[in-house]
Enzyme design. Structure first.
Site, mmCIF file in Angstrom:
data_model
loop_
_atom_site.group_PDB
_atom_site.id
_atom_site.type_symbol
_atom_site.label_atom_id
_atom_site.label_comp_id
_atom_site.label_asym_id
_atom_site.label_seq_id
_atom_site.Cartn_x
_atom_site.Cartn_y
_atom_site.Cartn_z
ATOM 1 N N HIS A 174 3.074 18.901 153.612
ATOM 2 C CA HIS A 174 2.150 18.159 154.201
ATOM 3 C C HIS A 174 1.728 16.774 153.448
ATOM 4 O O HIS A 174 1.274 17.201 152.268
ATOM 5 C CB HIS A 174 1.205 19.269 154.593
ATOM 6 C CG HIS A 174 1.654 20.554 155.269
ATOM 7 N ND1 HIS A 174 2.284 21.376 154.442
ATOM 8 C CD2 HIS A 174 1.430 20.925 156.337
ATOM 9 C CE1 HIS A 174 2.435 22.408 155.240
ATOM 10 N NE2 HIS A 174 2.010 22.217 156.662
ATOM 11 N N HIS A 232 -3.602 18.836 166.229
ATOM 12 C CA HIS A 232 -3.287 19.717 165.392
ATOM 13 C C HIS A 232 -4.015 21.030 166.211
ATOM 14 O O HIS A 232 -4.728 21.796 165.483
ATOM 15 C CB HIS A 232 -3.585 19.997 163.921
ATOM 16 C CG HIS A 232 -2.763 20.649 163.135
ATOM 17 N ND1 HIS A 232 -2.923 22.040 163.144
ATOM 18 C CD2 HIS A 232 -1.593 20.424 162.468
ATOM 19 C CE1 HIS A 232 -1.785 22.535 162.250
ATOM 20 N NE2 HIS A 232 -1.199 21.560 161.713
ATOM 21 N N ASP A 268 4.476 17.489 157.618
ATOM 22 C CA ASP A 268 3.856 17.627 158.522
ATOM 23 C C ASP A 268 2.309 17.135 158.648
ATOM 24 O O ASP A 268 1.843 16.897 157.560
ATOM 25 C CB ASP A 268 3.561 19.107 158.920
ATOM 26 C CG ASP A 268 4.710 19.646 159.586
ATOM 27 O OD1 ASP A 268 5.749 19.179 159.441
ATOM 28 O OD2 ASP A 268 4.751 21.090 159.664
ATOM 29 N N ASP A 269 1.836 16.972 159.788
ATOM 30 C CA ASP A 269 0.188 16.382 159.870
ATOM 31 C C ASP A 269 -0.108 15.073 159.553
ATOM 32 O O ASP A 269 -1.316 14.682 159.942
ATOM 33 C CB ASP A 269 -0.685 17.498 158.781
ATOM 34 C CG ASP A 269 -0.552 18.804 159.120
ATOM 35 O OD1 ASP A 269 0.243 19.278 160.036
ATOM 36 O OD2 ASP A 269 -0.996 19.774 158.200
#
Length: 254
Positions: free
Chosen positions: A191, A100, A45-46
């Site tokens: 992440h 986000h 993610d991210d």
């Protein structure tokens, strides 16, 4: 005054807590773990992040592993070359909103248009393929998302999380935690960027270092790392085989 407070509490429970219970506790309408014999899925993610994502892609390529990246549209727009590389090297690209921003503080129709669909448009322009898998930031959906987003997207959460967004988690600790928790059918969330709220900027370095040892261990255990779409296809095959085995034993196949 009390009537207003009670109404506000009711709205919060309905808008936030109910979808949290449905998805995070009961697992309704989302994918967080699947039935599989020897398959797992690593998700990230991210990103994309210009510092850490290339290093992570190098590691995955070295081990011949395909993963799923839930990207932020704003970063995909800024670093299209990393999205192109993910796609070129066979990884799956999913959506993690344009920014986000937690869905709990957004209206569902605004979230879909400005966060989810907007990111899907960006990825499609870069790769030629429109992503259909979605993971909300922090895994939080509002009640509107639960109904509106599932019309066009498949929502993916996770079954294994180890807190790799904090630099205080060493590479060794991360490795030990992942090896302990991963089992067939696991969806692991990690992440590849540390610039989101409450994350440490340098944390992905420990993640990548620890992940290298984890991948070696998964290979020893005979666990195969797949993309999310591949893992879900395996679940379908696994379920059919299980039903077939039950029927073969003379029991009723429902």
């Amino acid at each position: 005054m009390w009537a207003f407070i009670i109404l506000a509490v009711d709205v919060i429970v309905l808008y936030m807590i109910v979808p949290f219970a449905l998805t995070r506790i009961l697992g309704w309408g989302v994918h967080s773990e699947v039935g599989a014999e020897k398959e797992i899925a690593f998700t990230f993610d991210d990103g994309p992040d210009p510092c850490y994502t290339p290093e992570l892609l190098d590691l995955l390529k070295e081990h011949g592993i395909k993963a799923t990246f839930f990207v932020l549209g704003k970063k995909a727009q800024k670093y299209p070359e990393l999205i192109e590389r993910m796609h070129r090297e066979g990884h799956q690209i999913g959506i993690h909103n344009y920014t986000h921003t937690p869905n709990w503080i957004q209206f569902p129709w605004t979230n879909r248009r400005k966060q989810v669909d907007r990111t899907a448009d960006i990825v499609e322009r870069i790769t030629g393929e429109r992503p259909i898998f979605y993971r909300p930031p922090w895994g939080l959906l509002n009640l509107g998302d639960f109904f509106l987003l599932r019309e066009s997207y498949r929502i993916v959460l996770w079954s294994v999380m180890v807190g790799d967004w904090k630099a205080s988690l060493s590479a060794e600790q991360l490795k030990d935690a992942l090896i302990k928790k991963i089992k067939p059918g696991s969806i692991i969330v990690l992440h590849d960027s540390g610039d989101t709220p409450w994350a440490d900027e340098e944390a992905p370095l420990n993640m990548i270092t620890g992940l290298e040892e984890v991948l070696k261990e998964m290979d020893k255990k005979g666990l195969k790392c797949l993309r999310i779409d591949e893992l879900l296809n395996k679940e379908v095959s696994y379920s059919r085989e299980a039903r077939s085995r039950v029927k073969h034993r003379g029991q009723i196949d429902l």
